[in-house]
Structure formats: structure tokens, C-alpha cells
Write a protein that holds these residues in place. Structure first.
Motif, mmCIF file in Angstrom:
data_model
loop_
_atom_site.group_PDB
_atom_site.id
_atom_site.type_symbol
_atom_site.label_atom_id
_atom_site.label_comp_id
_atom_site.label_asym_id
_atom_site.label_seq_id
_atom_site.Cartn_x
_atom_site.Cartn_y
_atom_site.Cartn_z
ATOM 1 N N THR A 1 -32.516 19.174 -7.921
ATOM 2 C CA THR A 1 -31.704 20.274 -7.234
ATOM 3 C C THR A 1 -30.815 20.545 -8.560
ATOM 4 O O THR A 1 -30.114 19.606 -9.478
ATOM 5 N N LEU A 2 -30.606 22.041 -9.015
ATOM 6 C CA LEU A 2 -29.751 22.444 -10.062
ATOM 7 C C LEU A 2 -28.319 22.541 -9.564
ATOM 8 O O LEU A 2 -27.968 22.892 -8.420
ATOM 9 N N TYR A 3 -27.375 22.084 -10.265
ATOM 10 C CA TYR A 3 -25.875 22.324 -10.049
ATOM 11 C C TYR A 3 -25.443 23.506 -10.742
ATOM 12 O O TYR A 3 -24.305 23.967 -10.240
ATOM 13 N N VAL A 4 -26.069 23.967 -11.429
ATOM 14 C CA VAL A 4 -25.832 25.302 -12.312
ATOM 15 C C VAL A 4 -26.737 26.233 -12.174
ATOM 16 O O VAL A 4 -27.765 26.185 -11.598
ATOM 17 N N SER A 5 -26.410 27.495 -12.879
ATOM 18 C CA SER A 5 -27.347 28.492 -12.583
ATOM 19 C C SER A 5 -28.665 28.246 -13.743
ATOM 20 O O SER A 5 -28.488 27.580 -14.855
ATOM 21 N N GLU A 6 -29.532 28.679 -13.317
ATOM 22 C CA GLU A 6 -30.898 28.602 -14.316
ATOM 23 C C GLU A 6 -30.706 29.100 -15.607
ATOM 24 O O GLU A 6 -31.573 28.876 -16.831
ATOM 25 N N SER A 7 -29.823 30.193 -15.910
ATOM 26 C CA SER A 7 -29.481 31.079 -17.123
ATOM 27 C C SER A 7 -28.794 29.754 -18.185
ATOM 28 O O SER A 7 -29.166 30.102 -19.337
ATOM 29 N N VAL A 8 -28.581 28.489 -17.989
ATOM 30 C CA VAL A 8 -28.351 27.630 -18.779
ATOM 31 C C VAL A 8 -29.155 26.894 -19.475
ATOM 32 O O VAL A 8 -29.032 26.383 -20.652
ATOM 33 N N ILE A 9 -30.534 26.839 -18.842
ATOM 34 C CA ILE A 9 -31.782 26.184 -19.247
ATOM 35 C C ILE A 9 -32.130 26.650 -20.829
ATOM 36 O O ILE A 9 -32.253 25.579 -21.752
ATOM 37 N N PRO A 10 -32.425 27.921 -21.057
ATOM 38 C CA PRO A 10 -32.725 28.351 -22.296
ATOM 39 C C PRO A 10 -31.636 28.130 -23.179
ATOM 40 O O PRO A 10 -31.932 28.102 -24.697
ATOM 41 N N ILE A 11 -30.393 27.961 -22.777
ATOM 42 C CA ILE A 11 -29.167 27.753 -23.693
ATOM 43 C C ILE A 11 -29.110 26.334 -24.446
ATOM 44 O O ILE A 11 -29.145 26.204 -25.537
ATOM 45 N N TYR A 12 -29.423 25.429 -23.309
ATOM 46 C CA TYR A 12 -29.624 24.204 -23.775
ATOM 47 C C TYR A 12 -30.643 23.950 -24.825
ATOM 48 O O TYR A 12 -30.620 23.318 -25.786
ATOM 49 N N LYS A 13 -32.082 24.622 -24.559
ATOM 50 C CA LYS A 13 -33.307 24.671 -25.473
ATOM 51 C C LYS A 13 -32.708 24.901 -26.877
ATOM 52 O O LYS A 13 -33.031 24.583 -27.718
ATOM 53 N N GLU A 14 -32.274 26.225 -26.775
ATOM 54 C CA GLU A 14 -31.665 26.858 -28.146
ATOM 55 C C GLU A 14 -30.631 25.806 -28.869
ATOM 56 O O GLU A 14 -30.886 25.869 -30.149
ATOM 57 N N ILE A 15 -29.786 25.365 -28.201
ATOM 58 C CA ILE A 15 -28.615 24.554 -28.818
ATOM 59 C C ILE A 15 -29.530 23.270 -29.512
ATOM 60 O O ILE A 15 -29.267 22.831 -30.659
ATOM 61 N N LEU A 16 -30.538 22.573 -28.695
ATOM 62 C CA LEU A 16 -30.928 21.350 -29.052
ATOM 63 C C LEU A 16 -32.099 21.714 -30.367
ATOM 64 O O LEU A 16 -32.287 20.778 -31.331
ATOM 65 N N GLN A 17 -32.599 23.132 -30.371
ATOM 66 C CA GLN A 17 -33.542 23.500 -31.374
ATOM 67 C C GLN A 17 -32.886 23.503 -32.699
ATOM 68 O O GLN A 17 -33.679 23.718 -33.905
ATOM 69 N N ARG A 18 -31.760 23.545 -32.702
ATOM 70 C CA ARG A 18 -30.870 23.586 -33.965
ATOM 71 C C ARG A 18 -31.060 22.292 -34.860
ATOM 72 O O ARG A 18 -30.748 22.264 -35.852
ATOM 73 N N GLY A 19 -31.256 21.236 -34.096
ATOM 74 C CA GLY A 19 -31.224 20.001 -34.907
ATOM 75 C C GLY A 19 -30.027 19.228 -35.199
ATOM 76 O O GLY A 19 -30.060 18.321 -36.046
ATOM 77 N N LEU A 20 -28.936 19.849 -34.285
ATOM 78 C CA LEU A 20 -27.680 19.068 -34.808
ATOM 79 C C LEU A 20 -27.246 17.903 -33.742
ATOM 80 O O LEU A 20 -26.469 17.417 -34.142
ATOM 81 N N VAL A 21 -27.950 17.784 -32.676
ATOM 82 C CA VAL A 21 -27.765 16.810 -31.628
ATOM 83 C C VAL A 21 -28.050 15.447 -32.250
ATOM 84 O O VAL A 21 -29.440 15.459 -32.537
ATOM 85 N N ASP A 22 -27.264 14.564 -32.191
ATOM 86 C CA ASP A 22 -27.678 13.200 -32.492
ATOM 87 C C ASP A 22 -28.313 12.246 -31.308
ATOM 88 O O ASP A 22 -29.179 11.555 -31.459
ATOM 89 N N ILE A 23 -27.805 12.537 -30.185
ATOM 90 C CA ILE A 23 -28.132 11.728 -28.885
ATOM 91 C C ILE A 23 -27.825 12.733 -27.961
ATOM 92 O O ILE A 23 -27.001 13.667 -27.645
ATOM 93 N N ILE A 24 -29.133 12.472 -26.843
ATOM 94 C CA ILE A 24 -29.084 13.331 -25.832
ATOM 95 C C ILE A 24 -29.218 12.309 -24.466
ATOM 96 O O ILE A 24 -30.092 11.365 -24.535
ATOM 97 N N THR A 25 -28.536 12.540 -23.433
ATOM 98 C CA THR A 25 -28.814 11.709 -22.331
ATOM 99 C C THR A 25 -28.982 12.220 -21.137
ATOM 100 O O THR A 25 -27.985 12.262 -20.083
ATOM 101 N N PRO A 26 -30.211 13.037 -20.849
ATOM 102 C CA PRO A 26 -30.525 13.605 -19.538
ATOM 103 C C PRO A 26 -30.860 12.649 -18.661
ATOM 104 O O PRO A 26 -31.245 11.543 -18.853
#
Length: 315
Positions: A122-147
Motif C-alpha cells: 500500500t502506497l502512503y504517498v502519490s505514485e509521482s514520488v517514485i521517479p523522484i526517489y530514483k532520480e535522487i538515488l541515481q546521483r550517487g550521493l546517498v550513503d545509506i538507504i533504509t527501505p
């Protein structure tokens, strides 16, 4: 008075007046561990949504820009960044810009991103955030992710049902998003039918990946803010261990799980003492929700624990 080293951290996630989710779940435990926590609240709600009714406001794009620019103007520098719930895609996108700006100013700043999107299908948020998360992660700046499991599935675009699909997902996450550290907080797999597992996976970004899992006992109760507390404790441990311990991720997760299990047990025991075994049948009632809030203050002496009570196994 004993002197403790204090580290500045910016936490960008939700806020509630009553209860413990988002920044309310993360701030006090981090302060107990010597963090000078600055909070930027993406929502200001009266309580979490499990109560059945909630009042409050979501931050606007103009407001979050003003707040961050104010921080920049006075020259605040951070050693760690914790980002969690964003209410929509434009706030999430700007949160990504904040993260990039902070990492530019201090490349050694430790960024833990918790991609809060939903759970159990079940999504808590709009589906529109999914590509934004992918875009942020693809920059390679995040050190740890906790999904959690569902959030990983949204990021890799396929279901995780067994160890084989889990390994495939981890490899894709490491490869596509150039992530060094992945911690999946909770999974259920075919090979582990009666338990929950937590997985931690490290990559040297040269094709070498090491993944381990912990079997976590199920505590039958209702909890909120668990992921927020987990991420807060994890960023503390990884920050303190990553330079001196080759197995810093495994050991950090082990310590956090050991603390979490005691916090959840204390919370469950308190709820049952107040409500009896009817606690699960009264979900959504304000009395039940209030009794089920994390016993965050009562457990204050646990956050410095270095116990490692769980056994890790290679995946």
C-alpha cells in the motif's frame, strides 16, 4: 561534567504534536547520543494517521526553500543528513536538492535516506514520488538507504518473493543507484515463512557485494514510528563505526536491532498492561493509539547500548 563530542545533523521528515513518528521519533534518541539535531519538518500534524483523524498542514515548496536558505545564510554545516517522509513530489525533489547542496559543501557528510512510500503493498504517498526517489538515488550521493520490502520493489520494479529475487534486487540497487550501503528493514520471503528478516548489503562500487541477514522475532502488537527510530539509531552507529570497523554495517545493524527489540517489547508490554489482549481489536481508537506509541522516553537508557544480540548469516 563529562565532555561528549557533539555532531551537527539535519533531519528532514514529518512532525506530530502528539506521539512519536518522523522527527519526533528520531530527535530525542539522537540527542541522547550526542547529536545536535536541527529539524526541518515536512508536515506538522496533530498526530499520526492511525488515530483515524488528523489535523495539520504540509509544508509548501516556498516554505521549505525559505527555511533552508535561512540555514545556509547563517553558515550551518552538517556532518550527517537524515531524510524521511516527504508529502509530495515537489517537496521530495527539493529535499534532494538540499542533500546535493549539503554534500557539495561537505562530501564527508553521511546521508541516510529512508524512502518512505508505503508498506505491505500500500502506497502512503502519490505514485509521482517514485521517479523522484530514483532520480535522487541515481546521483550517487546517498550513503545509506533504509527501505522496507515494498519500497525496494518500487525502486527496482519487480516483486521480491525469495532469496533469488532479493539478491537480484540488491545487485540492481547497488549498480543502478551506486549505493554502498543498503539496509532493508523488514522482509518476508518464501525461505523464511514464519519470521521477518532484516538485510544489510555493502558494495565497494567495484562489483564486490557482501550481503547478510538477521532473523528478527515477531512481536504481536501495533507500532508506528519504528522505521524512523531504526534509521536514527543506524545513522548514529554507522557514523561512529565506519572509519574503524570493516564490518561497520553488520555491527551497526546488530546493535540497532538489539535496541529496537527492547523498545518494541517495552511498548507492547505497556499497551497490554493498559488494554489487555484486546489491543489488536481496537485499532484506530484514540485510546489504543495513545497506549501503542513508542515508549521513547521510558527507554532512554537503551540508546547507548552496545549489545549485539543477533546472529548474522551470509545471504
Amino acid at each position: 561534567m563529562t565532555q561528549i563530542e557533539v555532531h551537527p545533523l539535519l533531519a528532514i521528515q514529518s512532525h506530530v504534536v502528539h506521539g512519536y513518528v518522523g522527527n519526533k521519533s528520531a530527535t530525542f534518541p539522537l540527542q541522547c547520543q550526542g547529536w545536535d539535531v536541527d529539524v526541518l519538518n515536512t508536515v506538522n500534524f496533530s498526530n499520526h494517521t492511525g488515530y483515524g483523524s488528523v489535523r495539520g498542514t504540509k509544508i509548501t515548496l516556498q516554505q521549505i526553500k525559505e527555511l533552508y536558505l535561512g540555514i545556509k545564510e547563517i553558515g550551518v554545516n552538517y556532518e550527517a543528513l537524515l531524510t524521511g517522509y516527504s508529502p509530495n513530489d515537489e517537496i521530495l525533489s527539493y529535499t534532494g536538492e538540499i542533500g546535493a547542496d549539503i554534500k557539495k559543501a561537505n562530501p564527508n557528510c553521511l546521508w541516510l535516506l529512508d524512502p518512505v512510500m508505503g508498506d505491505e503493498g500500500t502506497l502512503y504517498v502519490s505514485e509521482s514520488v517514485i521517479p523522484i526517489y530514483k532520480e535522487i538515488l541515481q546521483r550517487g550521493l546517498v550513503d545509506i538507504i533504509t527501505p522496507n520490502q515494498f519500497e525496494v520493489e518500487l525502486l527496482v520494479d519487480f516483486k521480491i518473493t525469495c532469496v533469488a529475487t532479493l539478491k537480484k534486487a540488491l545487485l540492481k540497487m547497488h549498480d543502478v543507484y551506486r549505493l554502498k550501503n543498503i539496509v532493508i528493514s523488514s522482509l518476508t520471503l518464501e525461505e523464511f515463512p514464519h519470521t521477518i528478516i532484516t538485510v544489510c548489503s555493502q558494495s565497494d562500487c567495484k562489483g564486490n557485494v557482501s550481503s547478510n541477514y538477521f532473523q528478527v522475532p515477531i512481536i504481536e502488537s501495533y507500532f508506528t514510528g519504528v522505521g524512523d527510530l531504526f534509521s536514527a539509531l543506524l545513522i548514529d552507529r554507522v557514523f561512529k563505526y565506519h572509519e574503524e570497523d570493516q564490518e561497520y554495517l553488520i555491527n551497526s545493524v546488530n546493535e540497532v536491532l538489539s535496541i529496537m527489540s527492547r523498545v518494541l517489547l517495552a511498548t507492547s508490554n505497556y499497551a497490554r498492561a493498559k488494554l489487555g489482549d484486546t489491543v489488536k481489536s481496537k485499532m484506530g481508537s484514540p485510546d489504543t493509539m495513545k497506549c501503542s506509541e513508542l515508549r521513547l522516553i521510558a527507554c532512554r537508557d537503551l540508546y547507548s547500548s552496545r549489545e549485539r544480540n543477533f546472529q548474522s548469516s551470509p545471504l
